[in-house]
Design a protein around this motif. Structure first.
Motif, PDB file in Angstrom:
ATOM      1  N   TYR A   1      44.443  38.954  44.928  1.00  0.00           N
ATOM      2  CA  TYR A   1      43.369  39.927  45.137  1.00  0.00           C
ATOM      3  C   TYR A   1      43.566  41.119  44.201  1.00  0.00           C
ATOM      4  CZ  TYR A   1      40.534  43.419  47.667  1.00  0.00           C
ATOM      5  OH  TYR A   1      39.631  44.387  48.009  1.00  0.00           O
ATOM      6  N   ALA A   2      44.777  41.687  44.177  1.00  0.00           N
ATOM      7  CA  ALA A   2      45.062  42.856  43.337  1.00  0.00           C
ATOM      8  C   ALA A   2      44.838  42.545  41.869  1.00  0.00           C
ATOM      9  CB  ALA A   2      46.488  43.342  43.574  1.00  0.00           C
TER      10      ALA A   2
ATOM     11  N   ARG B   1      46.953  41.683  59.176  1.00  0.00           N
ATOM     12  CA  ARG B   1      46.315  41.011  58.039  1.00  0.00           C
ATOM     13  C   ARG B   1      46.691  39.534  58.008  1.00  0.00           C
ATOM     14  NH1 ARG B   1      47.022  43.329  52.050  1.00  0.00           N
ATOM     15  NH2 ARG B   1      49.174  42.701  52.379  1.00  0.00           N
TER      16      ARG B   1
ATOM     17  N   THR C   1      39.430  35.368  46.184  1.00  0.00           N
ATOM     18  CA  THR C   1      40.019  34.860  44.948  1.00  0.00           C
ATOM     19  C   THR C   1      39.831  33.352  44.912  1.00  0.00           C
ATOM     20  OG1 THR C   1      42.229  34.607  45.922  1.00  0.00           O
ATOM     21  CG2 THR C   1      41.725  36.711  44.807  1.00  0.00           C
TER      22      THR C   1
ATOM     23  N   SER D   1      43.078  46.485  42.186  1.00  0.00           N
ATOM     24  CA  SER D   1      43.593  47.423  43.179  1.00  0.00           C
ATOM     25  C   SER D   1      44.151  46.624  44.350  1.00  0.00           C
ATOM     26  CB  SER D   1      42.518  48.386  43.660  1.00  0.00           C
ATOM     27  OG  SER D   1      41.505  47.689  44.357  1.00  0.00           O
TER      28      SER D   1
ATOM     29  N   TYR E   1      40.807  42.255  41.469  1.00  0.00           N
ATOM     30  CA  TYR E   1      40.025  43.457  41.735  1.00  0.00           C
ATOM     31  C   TYR E   1      40.682  44.743  41.243  1.00  0.00           C
ATOM     32  CZ  TYR E   1      37.015  40.374  44.378  1.00  0.00           C
ATOM     33  OH  TYR E   1      36.159  39.361  44.735  1.00  0.00           O
TER      34      TYR E   1
ATOM     35  N   LEU F   1      41.138  37.713  52.315  1.00  0.00           N
ATOM     36  CA  LEU F   1      42.009  38.521  53.170  1.00  0.00           C
ATOM     37  C   LEU F   1      41.164  39.178  54.252  1.00  0.00           C
ATOM     38  CD1 LEU F   1      44.185  40.170  50.411  1.00  0.00           C
ATOM     39  CD2 LEU F   1      44.993  38.554  52.123  1.00  0.00           C
ATOM     40  N   THR F   2      41.694  39.220  55.460  1.00  0.00           N
ATOM     41  CA  THR F   2      40.986  39.840  56.576  1.00  0.00           C
ATOM     42  C   THR F   2      42.000  40.158  57.661  1.00  0.00           C
ATOM     43  OG1 THR F   2      39.028  39.644  58.004  1.00  0.00           O
ATOM     44  CG2 THR F   2      40.373  37.652  57.712  1.00  0.00           C
TER      45      THR F   2
ATOM     46  N   ALA G   1      47.298  38.598  48.726  1.00  0.00           N
ATOM     47  CA  ALA G   1      47.187  40.011  48.336  1.00  0.00           C
ATOM     48  C   ALA G   1      47.467  40.198  46.850  1.00  0.00           C
ATOM     49  CB  ALA G   1      48.143  40.857  49.169  1.00  0.00           C
TER      50      ALA G   1
ATOM     51  N   PRO H   1      44.695  45.385  48.071  1.00  0.00           N
ATOM     52  CA  PRO H   1      43.787  45.280  49.212  1.00  0.00           C
ATOM     53  C   PRO H   1      44.285  46.150  50.359  1.00  0.00           C
ATOM     54  CG  PRO H   1      45.245  43.396  49.164  1.00  0.00           C
ATOM     55  CD  PRO H   1      45.534  44.202  47.924  1.00  0.00           C
TER      56      PRO H   1
ATOM     57  N   ARG I   1      35.423  40.120  49.551  1.00  0.00           N
ATOM     58  CA  ARG I   1      36.044  39.892  48.251  1.00  0.00           C
ATOM     59  C   ARG I   1      36.931  38.668  48.431  1.00  0.00           C
ATOM     60  NH1 ARG I   1      37.941  45.612  45.575  1.00  0.00           N
ATOM     61  NH2 ARG I   1      35.897  46.127  44.732  1.00  0.00           N
TER      62      ARG I   1
END
Length: 139
Positions: free
Chosen positions: A110-111, A124, A47, A116, A114, A58-59, A107, A118, A45
């Motif tokens: 991402y939230a 991270r 952004t 939600s 998506y 993110l990973t 993050a 991450p 996923r």
């Protein structure tokens, strides 16, 4: 004597591509290069922020994709999102970032995309991709 490098401007994208990259709840194929020169492709996923020309993934620092980039800083990557016969690929150079503020921004974005939060493992990191080329079809 060398001149300082100029930061490249973010590539312009159409409104349709912008919507495709930001509004759809898709995963993308993220391609990095292993130290032995072979390709590593992983579903992620991500952004996209057109204003900065940055895509973010993110990973964890221990992930294969992060280790590939840490072994060759500034490595070239590709991020391809597909929906049926429509696709967009973002190409550029990637950096593994550990700065807490930038990881938190990744993050947050991402939230928002998506709907939600991450995962939040202890190691991270965010991979920031300075996008230099955008390719798409049927978008």
């Amino acid at each position: 004597m060398s001149l300082p490098q100029q930061k490249k401007a973010a590539p312009a994208v159409s409104g349709a591509v912008e919507t495709f990259l930001n509004d759809a709840n898709h995963v993308a194929a993220f391609t990095t290069v292993r130290p032995d020169g072979t390709l590593h492709v992983a579903p992620v996923r991500f952004t996209w922020q057109a204003s900065s020309g940055l895509a973010r993934v993110l990973t964890t620092a221990a992930s294969r994709k992060a280790r590939n980039l840490l072994a060759a800083p500034g490595g070239r990557v590709a991020l391809c999102q597909v929906d049926g016969f429509a696709w967009t690929t973002l190409e550029g150079t990637a950096t593994v970032v550990t700065d807490p503020a930038r990881v938190a921004l990744g993050a947050q974005l991402y939230a928002k995309r998506y709907w939600s939060a991450p995962p939040a493992p202890a190691d991270r990191v965010v991979i920031e991709i300075a996008v230099e080329r955008v390719l798409s079809l049927n978008v």
